[in-house]
Structures are given as C-alpha cells and as structure tokens.
Design a protein around this motif. Structure first.
Motif, PDB file in Angstrom:
ATOM      1  N   LEU A   1       1.316  -0.925   0.126  1.00  5.17           N
ATOM      2  CA  LEU A   1      -0.083  -0.214   0.017  1.00  5.17           C
ATOM      3  C   LEU A   1       0.914   1.286  -0.298  1.00  5.17           C
ATOM      4  N   ALA A   2       1.657   1.352   0.811  1.00  4.68           N
ATOM      5  CA  ALA A   2       2.769   2.101   0.421  1.00  4.68           C
ATOM      6  C   ALA A   2       3.510   2.485  -0.375  1.00  4.68           C
ATOM      7  N   LYS A   3       4.321   1.911  -1.362  1.00  4.78           N
ATOM      8  CA  LYS A   3       4.216   2.052  -2.353  1.00  4.78           C
ATOM      9  C   LYS A   3       4.204   1.879  -3.645  1.00  4.78           C
ATOM     10  N   LEU A   4       2.503   1.746  -3.291  1.00  3.66           N
ATOM     11  CA  LEU A   4       0.863   2.493  -4.069  1.00  3.66           C
ATOM     12  C   LEU A   4       0.753   3.672  -3.808  1.00  3.66           C
ATOM     13  N   TYR A   5       0.843   4.072  -3.006  1.00  2.04           N
ATOM     14  CA  TYR A   5       0.968   5.558  -2.821  1.00  2.04           C
ATOM     15  C   TYR A   5       2.058   6.182  -3.549  1.00  2.04           C
TER      16      TYR A   5
ATOM     17  N   ALA B   1       1.561   7.354   1.667  1.00  2.00           N
ATOM     18  CA  ALA B   1       2.887   6.521   1.814  1.00  2.00           C
ATOM     19  C   ALA B   1       3.871   6.810   2.775  1.00  2.00           C
ATOM     20  N   VAL B   2       3.642   7.971   3.311  1.00  2.00           N
ATOM     21  CA  VAL B   2       4.748   8.735   3.916  1.00  2.00           C
ATOM     22  C   VAL B   2       3.907   8.187   5.888  1.00  2.00           C
ATOM     23  N   SER B   3       2.428   8.067   5.965  1.00  2.00           N
ATOM     24  CA  SER B   3       2.084   7.924   6.938  1.00  2.00           C
ATOM     25  C   SER B   3       1.619   5.874   7.118  1.00  2.00           C
TER      26      SER B   3
END
Length: 71
Positions: free
Chosen positions: A12-16, A25-27
């Motif tokens: 999910l972070a990589k998608l953001y 992404a940072v969150s």
C-alpha cells in the motif's frame, strides 16, 4: 491477505508512492515501522529499510508533491 500484516501495508505504501500520494505513503510507512514484529526475518528487515528510504525521500524535500504537507 490480511490488511494488518506487513506485506499488504508495504505494498500500500509503495502504491501511494507510485501514484504521487506522498503524505499517505509516509503515514503508512511510519505505521509499518512502528508495528510489532512477531517473527524476525530478512524480508521484514528489507521492507523496513525500504520504508525508511521512502520516508527520507519525502521528508528531504526531493519530491515535488506533498512535500510541504509532511510534518
């Protein structure tokens, strides 16, 4: 896949990041880094290293989107 596990949060972070949503992404990356590890593995360590790099990327101001919105 269970959303509270490491790999889905990592993806999910990589998608953001890929879609230019740096704040989200940072969150997610910070949440992943603060997550308790049940079983230590090299994969978890690699994911955490990548999330540290992602956070540094946005907090250093090297990107144009969302940089001003991050603490």
């Amino acid at each position: 896949m269970i959303p509270s596990k490491f790999y889905p949060l990592y993806k999910l972070a990589k998608l953001y990041d890929k879609t230019g949503q740096g704040k989200q992404a940072v969150s997610v990356a910070e949440g992943l880094l603060n997550k308790k590890v049940k079983v230590e593995s090299r994969a978890i360590d690699e994911m955490k290293d990548e999330m540290l790099n992602l956070i540094e990327k946005y907090k250093s101001g090297s990107t144009l989107t969302d940089c001003l919105l991050i603490k």
